[in-house]
Design a protein around this motif. Structure first.
Motif, PDB file in Angstrom:
ATOM      1  N   LEU A 141     -63.292  23.758 -43.466  1.00  0.00           N
ATOM      2  CA  LEU A 141     -63.407  22.298 -43.467  1.00  0.00           C
ATOM      3  C   LEU A 141     -62.839  21.743 -42.166  1.00  0.00           C
ATOM      4  N   SER A 142     -63.655  21.010 -41.427  1.00  0.00           N
ATOM      5  CA  SER A 142     -63.254  20.495 -40.115  1.00  0.00           C
ATOM      6  C   SER A 142     -62.522  19.156 -40.236  1.00  0.00           C
ATOM      7  N   GLU A 190     -54.302  -2.827 -52.206  1.00  0.00           N
ATOM      8  CA  GLU A 190     -55.477  -2.095 -51.722  1.00  0.00           C
ATOM      9  C   GLU A 190     -55.465  -0.666 -52.272  1.00  0.00           C
ATOM     10  N   SER A 191     -56.583   0.031 -52.134  1.00  0.00           N
ATOM     11  CA  SER A 191     -56.659   1.398 -52.654  1.00  0.00           C
ATOM     12  C   SER A 191     -57.693   2.217 -51.884  1.00  0.00           C
ATOM     13  N   PHE A 192     -57.639   3.505 -52.057  1.00  0.00           N
ATOM     14  CA  PHE A 192     -58.678   4.408 -51.534  1.00  0.00           C
ATOM     15  C   PHE A 192     -58.685   5.668 -52.387  1.00  0.00           C
ATOM     16  N   THR A 193     -59.806   6.365 -52.361  1.00  0.00           N
ATOM     17  CA  THR A 193     -59.983   7.555 -53.202  1.00  0.00           C
ATOM     18  C   THR A 193     -60.336   8.759 -52.331  1.00  0.00           C
ATOM     19  N   ALA A 194     -59.708   9.883 -52.655  1.00  0.00           N
ATOM     20  CA  ALA A 194     -59.982  11.130 -51.934  1.00  0.00           C
ATOM     21  C   ALA A 194     -60.563  12.152 -52.901  1.00  0.00           C
ATOM     22  N   GLU A 195     -61.472  12.969 -52.399  1.00  0.00           N
ATOM     23  CA  GLU A 195     -61.995  14.093 -53.175  1.00  0.00           C
ATOM     24  C   GLU A 195     -61.424  15.366 -52.570  1.00  0.00           C
ATOM     25  N   LEU A 196     -60.845  16.206 -53.419  1.00  0.00           N
ATOM     26  CA  LEU A 196     -60.185  17.430 -52.962  1.00  0.00           C
ATOM     27  C   LEU A 196     -61.061  18.643 -53.253  1.00  0.00           C
ATOM     28  N   TYR A 197     -61.075  19.603 -52.310  1.00  0.00           N
ATOM     29  CA  TYR A 197     -62.007  20.727 -52.374  1.00  0.00           C
ATOM     30  C   TYR A 197     -61.284  22.064 -52.502  1.00  0.00           C
ATOM     31  N   PRO A 198     -61.100  22.574 -53.715  1.00  0.00           N
ATOM     32  CA  PRO A 198     -60.425  23.862 -53.898  1.00  0.00           C
ATOM     33  C   PRO A 198     -61.189  25.044 -53.309  1.00  0.00           C
ATOM     34  N   GLU A 199     -62.468  24.873 -53.043  1.00  0.00           N
ATOM     35  CA  GLU A 199     -63.232  25.976 -52.446  1.00  0.00           C
ATOM     36  C   GLU A 199     -62.728  26.307 -51.042  1.00  0.00           C
ATOM     37  N   TYR A 200     -62.148  25.327 -50.362  1.00  0.00           N
ATOM     38  CA  TYR A 200     -61.622  25.545 -49.015  1.00  0.00           C
ATOM     39  C   TYR A 200     -60.140  25.916 -49.022  1.00  0.00           C
ATOM     40  N   GLY A 211     -61.772  10.826 -41.837  1.00  0.00           N
ATOM     41  CA  GLY A 211     -61.643  10.722 -43.275  1.00  0.00           C
ATOM     42  C   GLY A 211     -61.132  11.964 -43.972  1.00  0.00           C
ATOM     43  N   VAL A 212     -61.024  13.062 -43.255  1.00  0.00           N
ATOM     44  CA  VAL A 212     -60.536  14.303 -43.866  1.00  0.00           C
ATOM     45  C   VAL A 212     -59.025  14.221 -44.069  1.00  0.00           C
ATOM     46  N   TYR A 216     -54.292  23.718 -39.290  1.00  0.00           N
ATOM     47  CA  TYR A 216     -53.792  22.941 -40.426  1.00  0.00           C
ATOM     48  C   TYR A 216     -54.768  23.076 -41.590  1.00  0.00           C
ATOM     49  N   ALA A 217     -54.237  22.924 -42.799  1.00  0.00           N
ATOM     50  CA  ALA A 217     -55.054  23.131 -43.997  1.00  0.00           C
ATOM     51  C   ALA A 217     -55.719  21.848 -44.460  1.00  0.00           C
ATOM     52  N   ALA A 218     -56.946  21.621 -43.977  1.00  0.00           N
ATOM     53  CA  ALA A 218     -57.749  20.504 -44.484  1.00  0.00           C
ATOM     54  C   ALA A 218     -58.155  20.834 -45.917  1.00  0.00           C
ATOM     55  N   PHE A 219     -58.091  19.834 -46.821  1.00  0.00           N
ATOM     56  CA  PHE A 219     -58.369  20.159 -48.223  1.00  0.00           C
ATOM     57  C   PHE A 219     -59.125  19.066 -48.976  1.00  0.00           C
ATOM     58  N   GLY A 220     -59.561  18.027 -48.272  1.00  0.00           N
ATOM     59  CA  GLY A 220     -60.307  16.972 -48.954  1.00  0.00           C
ATOM     60  C   GLY A 220     -60.809  15.923 -47.983  1.00  0.00           C
ATOM     61  N   ARG A 221     -61.387  14.864 -48.548  1.00  0.00           N
ATOM     62  CA  ARG A 221     -61.948  13.808 -47.714  1.00  0.00           C
ATOM     63  C   ARG A 221     -61.870  12.467 -48.461  1.00  0.00           C
ATOM     64  N   ILE A 222     -61.639  11.393 -47.714  1.00  0.00           N
ATOM     65  CA  ILE A 222     -61.658  10.064 -48.306  1.00  0.00           C
ATOM     66  C   ILE A 222     -63.115   9.694 -48.567  1.00  0.00           C
TER      67      ILE A 222
END
Length: 252
Positions: A169-170, A97-107, A174-175, A207-213
């Motif tokens: 980022l809250s 199985e797999s999943f993909t996350a997008e990471l947000y350097p702006e946050y 999925g975060v 905590y440092a949220a930095f992306g989302r699935i």
């Protein structure tokens, strides 16, 4: 006038209880010391005094030592090392199985740069999700496999309670966010993925949220179907069969 033998024997009999009492007191003291020593040995043999869980509340002195050690280990990425745009990373699991996350350097620029570097280095390949709590989160990225390990370096905690107001980022479903110990700047490689919106008040700003699935969240949800045992915090969260990350690849 000299004392008679009878008088001497009577005085000797008067002294004996005091001497016996002295021996009794000494014996009691020795027993207490021995019991305390045995208890201390048993305590440390069982791991007493060690901060084995990031959610535990260590003594103030331990917390101060931990903070100092983490701060000494903090690495700062240069502007050239921080991605300018969002980054996508793909998690391939050992079960196919797999999943993909997008990471947000702006946050969280330092957090994203650190995660991308570790992924490119193959750090996460073969590691596990060692803590899975229904309705809360799935935590992984620990080379020790029990929540006590990390990479060689730490990063600054990019969240508001640590003076980093940029990260808004809250922690909704999925975060992906960085796990840490009591020290604000102790995050290194461990991360967690939120299962719900129910814990935003306790996690946001801490905590440092930095992306989302963005794809394959059902794969992460399926972690909750794995048989688990209780961990040191009393959570039914430790997978009986390891949930293994085959690879983490930067794809964009």
């Amino acid at each position: 006038m000299g004392k008679s033998r009878q008088q001497i024997r009577q005085e000797q009999r008067k002294d004996k209880p005091e001497k016996h009492g002295g021996r009794t007191a000494i014996t009691v003291i020795i027993m207490v010391v021995l019991i305390a020593a045995v208890a201390a040995i048993a305590y440390f043999a069982a791991g007493g005094g060690a901060d084995t869980d990031s959610a535990a509340d260590p003594a103030a002195s331990n917390a101060a030592e931990e903070t100092a050690a983490a701060d000494e280990n903090v690495i700062t990425y240069s502007e050239d090392e921080i991605p300018k745009d969002n980054v996508k990373v793909k998690f391939e699991m050992e079960n196919g199985e797999s999943f993909t996350a997008e990471l947000y350097p702006e946050y969280a620029p330092q957090t994203v740069a650190n995660f991308v570097k570790l992924a490119k280095d193959g750090f996460y390949d073969g590691l596990t999700f060692h803590r899975v709590v229904d309705g809360f989160m799935a935590q992984g990225g620990d080379p020790s496999g029990d929540g006590t390990g990390g990479s060689d370096n730490c990063i600054i905690g990019e969240f508001s309670s640590n003076g980093f107001a940029q990260n808004t980022l809250s922690h909704t479903r999925g975060v992906i966010s960085m796990a840490r110990s009591q020290s604000n700047n102790s995050a290194s490689s461990q991360f967690f993925i939120c299962y719900s919106d129910d814990y935003t008040q306790s996690l946001d700003g801490q905590y440092a949220a930095f992306g989302r699935i963005i794809e394959g969240m059902e794969t992460v949800d399926a972690f909750c179907e794995v048989e688990r045992t209780e961990n040191s915090m009393g959570e039914k969260a430790s997978p009986v069969e390891p949930i293994v990350i085959k690879s983490v690849t930067v794809i964009d």
